[in-house]
Design an enzyme around this catalytic site. Sequence first.
Site, mmCIF file in Angstrom:
data_model
loop_
_atom_site.group_PDB
_atom_site.id
_atom_site.type_symbol
_atom_site.label_atom_id
_atom_site.label_comp_id
_atom_site.label_asym_id
_atom_site.label_seq_id
_atom_site.Cartn_x
_atom_site.Cartn_y
_atom_site.Cartn_z
ATOM 1 N N GLY A 140 -11.950 0.612 1.319
ATOM 2 C CA GLY A 140 -10.492 0.393 1.272
ATOM 3 C C GLY A 140 -10.043 0.388 -0.176
ATOM 4 O O GLY A 140 -9.105 -0.312 -0.555
ATOM 5 N N SER A 182 -8.467 2.329 -2.253
ATOM 6 C CA SER A 182 -7.172 2.759 -2.805
ATOM 7 C C SER A 182 -6.060 1.774 -2.456
ATOM 8 O O SER A 182 -4.929 1.926 -2.926
ATOM 9 C CB SER A 182 -6.812 4.145 -2.264
ATOM 10 O OG SER A 182 -6.681 4.078 -0.862
ATOM 11 N N PHE A 212 -9.527 -15.436 1.568
ATOM 12 C CA PHE A 212 -10.644 -15.764 0.686
ATOM 13 C C PHE A 212 -10.257 -16.781 -0.389
ATOM 14 O O PHE A 212 -10.994 -16.951 -1.344
ATOM 15 C CB PHE A 212 -11.210 -14.484 0.052
ATOM 16 C CG PHE A 212 -12.184 -13.795 0.973
ATOM 17 C CD1 PHE A 212 -13.539 -14.097 0.919
ATOM 18 C CD2 PHE A 212 -11.752 -12.894 1.920
ATOM 19 C CE1 PHE A 212 -14.437 -13.498 1.787
ATOM 20 C CE2 PHE A 212 -12.645 -12.282 2.801
ATOM 21 C CZ PHE A 212 -13.995 -12.588 2.732
ATOM 22 N N HIS A 217 4.967 -12.577 4.498
ATOM 23 C CA HIS A 217 4.204 -11.590 3.728
ATOM 24 C C HIS A 217 5.110 -10.428 3.336
ATOM 25 O O HIS A 217 6.204 -10.281 3.884
ATOM 26 C CB HIS A 217 3.023 -11.043 4.541
ATOM 27 C CG HIS A 217 1.849 -11.975 4.610
ATOM 28 N ND1 HIS A 217 1.750 -12.958 5.568
ATOM 29 C CD2 HIS A 217 0.751 -12.092 3.834
ATOM 30 C CE1 HIS A 217 0.625 -13.630 5.381
ATOM 31 N NE2 HIS A 217 -0.001 -13.127 4.330
ATOM 32 N N LYS A 251 2.792 -5.315 5.231
ATOM 33 C CA LYS A 251 1.737 -5.902 6.059
ATOM 34 C C LYS A 251 1.930 -5.505 7.514
ATOM 35 O O LYS A 251 3.018 -5.654 8.076
ATOM 36 C CB LYS A 251 1.724 -7.435 5.924
ATOM 37 C CG LYS A 251 0.571 -8.056 6.705
ATOM 38 C CD LYS A 251 0.295 -9.480 6.289
ATOM 39 C CE LYS A 251 -0.823 -10.097 7.093
ATOM 40 N NZ LYS A 251 -2.121 -9.431 6.893
ATOM 41 N N GLY A 301 -3.680 -12.953 9.836
ATOM 42 C CA GLY A 301 -5.000 -13.495 10.173
ATOM 43 C C GLY A 301 -5.140 -14.939 9.717
ATOM 44 O O GLY A 301 -5.747 -15.768 10.403
HETATM 45 P P1 NAD Z 1 -3.487 -1.342 1.969
HETATM 46 O O1 NAD Z 1 -2.721 -0.718 3.091
HETATM 47 O O2 NAD Z 1 -2.883 -1.383 0.599
HETATM 48 O O3 NAD Z 1 -4.925 -0.628 1.825
HETATM 49 C C1 NAD Z 1 -5.698 -0.263 2.925
HETATM 50 C C2 NAD Z 1 -6.912 0.511 2.439
HETATM 51 O O4 NAD Z 1 -7.737 0.791 3.580
HETATM 52 C C3 NAD Z 1 -6.632 1.855 1.777
HETATM 53 O O5 NAD Z 1 -7.541 2.058 0.705
HETATM 54 C C4 NAD Z 1 -6.959 2.880 2.879
HETATM 55 O O6 NAD Z 1 -7.398 4.130 2.353
HETATM 56 C C5 NAD Z 1 -8.103 2.168 3.560
HETATM 57 N N1 NAD Z 1 -8.301 2.613 4.947
HETATM 58 C C6 NAD Z 1 -7.392 2.725 5.944
HETATM 59 N N2 NAD Z 1 -7.966 3.210 7.065
HETATM 60 C C7 NAD Z 1 -9.273 3.404 6.745
HETATM 61 C C8 NAD Z 1 -10.384 3.910 7.461
HETATM 62 N N3 NAD Z 1 -10.257 4.319 8.733
HETATM 63 N N4 NAD Z 1 -11.584 3.955 6.838
HETATM 64 C C9 NAD Z 1 -11.720 3.557 5.544
HETATM 65 N N5 NAD Z 1 -10.698 3.089 4.804
HETATM 66 C C10 NAD Z 1 -9.497 3.022 5.407
HETATM 67 O O7 NAD Z 1 -3.850 -2.818 2.468
HETATM 68 P P2 NAD Z 1 -4.192 -4.132 1.604
HETATM 69 O O8 NAD Z 1 -2.959 -4.903 1.324
HETATM 70 O O9 NAD Z 1 -5.129 -3.783 0.488
HETATM 71 O O10 NAD Z 1 -5.007 -4.973 2.707
HETATM 72 C C11 NAD Z 1 -6.186 -4.450 3.296
HETATM 73 C C12 NAD Z 1 -6.658 -5.400 4.383
HETATM 74 O O11 NAD Z 1 -7.007 -6.651 3.805
HETATM 75 C C13 NAD Z 1 -5.607 -5.707 5.445
HETATM 76 O O12 NAD Z 1 -6.280 -5.860 6.690
HETATM 77 C C14 NAD Z 1 -5.028 -7.039 4.985
HETATM 78 O O13 NAD Z 1 -4.461 -7.780 6.039
HETATM 79 C C15 NAD Z 1 -6.291 -7.687 4.460
HETATM 80 N N6 NAD Z 1 -6.120 -8.773 3.485
HETATM 81 C C16 NAD Z 1 -7.006 -9.801 3.602
HETATM 82 C C17 NAD Z 1 -6.973 -10.830 2.688
HETATM 83 C C18 NAD Z 1 -8.014 -11.922 2.808
HETATM 84 O O14 NAD Z 1 -8.093 -12.812 1.929
HETATM 85 N N7 NAD Z 1 -8.834 -11.894 3.860
HETATM 86 C C19 NAD Z 1 -6.058 -10.816 1.631
HETATM 87 C C20 NAD Z 1 -5.179 -9.727 1.529
HETATM 88 C C21 NAD Z 1 -5.222 -8.698 2.459
#
Ligand code: NAD
Length: 239
Positions: free
Chosen positions: A12, A14, A121, A150, A154, A160
């Site tokens: 993920g 990018s 996290f 958010h 999102k 979550g």
């Molecule tokens: P974003 O939309 O900016 O980035 C998503 C990334 O996932 C991109 O790099 C995209 O290319 C990649 N992606 C999408 N489909 C894919 C696939 N099939 N295979 C591989 N890569 C794929 O999202 P974000 O804001 O960076 O958040 C990403 C995730 O993390 C979300 O699920 C968000 O809810 C979660 N998140 C979790 C926390 C935590 O602390 N647990 C904090 C922030 C965000």
Amino acid sequence: MDTSPIRLLIHGASGRMGQALLRLAAEQPAVYQTVAAVTRRAPAQRVVDGVPHFAASELAGVPDFDVAIDFSLPEGFDPVLALCTDRGRALVSGTTGISTVQQEALAAASVRIPLVWATNFSLGVAVLADVVERVASALPGWDVDIVESHHVHKKDAPSGTALTLGQAAGSAGAQVHYASLRAGDIVGEHTVQFAGLGERIELTHRATHRDVFARGALHVARVLSGRPPGAYHVRDLLD
Ligand code: NAD
């Protein structure tokens, strides 16, 4: 003692979280070495700042790594879990909105690899979940509502983290209701409201910068690397 850097696969890469992970890992080259950055589509550049980039369709061909850190979307979750299980490598995943079937696959994989899946996290939220459970069990019968806000991009709702806090209250018997707001560039805010007759308690956590999640995930990756298989919690590893 092995002092070589931990080899990371950032899944993920990018995305907003992926970019924060790449930047923060690069700031500590003695501790972390990103050996693969994976994005959904084929990358425009194969190597960026010395880090090899791959498309999700090329996942099977990535070089060896110690820990995969996954912040992608639910559709990207299964392949990275399968890769870690096949290669016997640790997984740190913060991808939210994963299904019950995916949760079950995660539990099954924890017999073979060390892993952490967490909706948040930050240490603050881990402690808040603990406090919420204690307040809910001390105040049976009170209404419990969780309001989360958010940024507009999102996709999943409730967040979550809201569900994790709701489970904490639910484990003490509360029926939880959720409300979600999507606005501007809010990184993440959660308020758990306990309402009784003529009184209320509100517990709020505000994340002001997403680096808090990326830092927590990198820390967890470092501690998790070399641990025996199992499903670990952020709280146990941040202490
Ligand atoms: P974003 O939309 O900016 O980035 C998503 C990334 O996932 C991109 O790099 C995209 O290319 C990649 N992606 C999408 N489909 C894919 C696939 N099939 N295979 C591989 N890569 C794929 O999202 P974000 O804001 O960076 O958040 C990403 C995730 O993390 C979300 O699920 C968000 O809810 C979660 N998140 C979790 C926390 C935590 O602390 N647990 C904090 C922030 C965000």
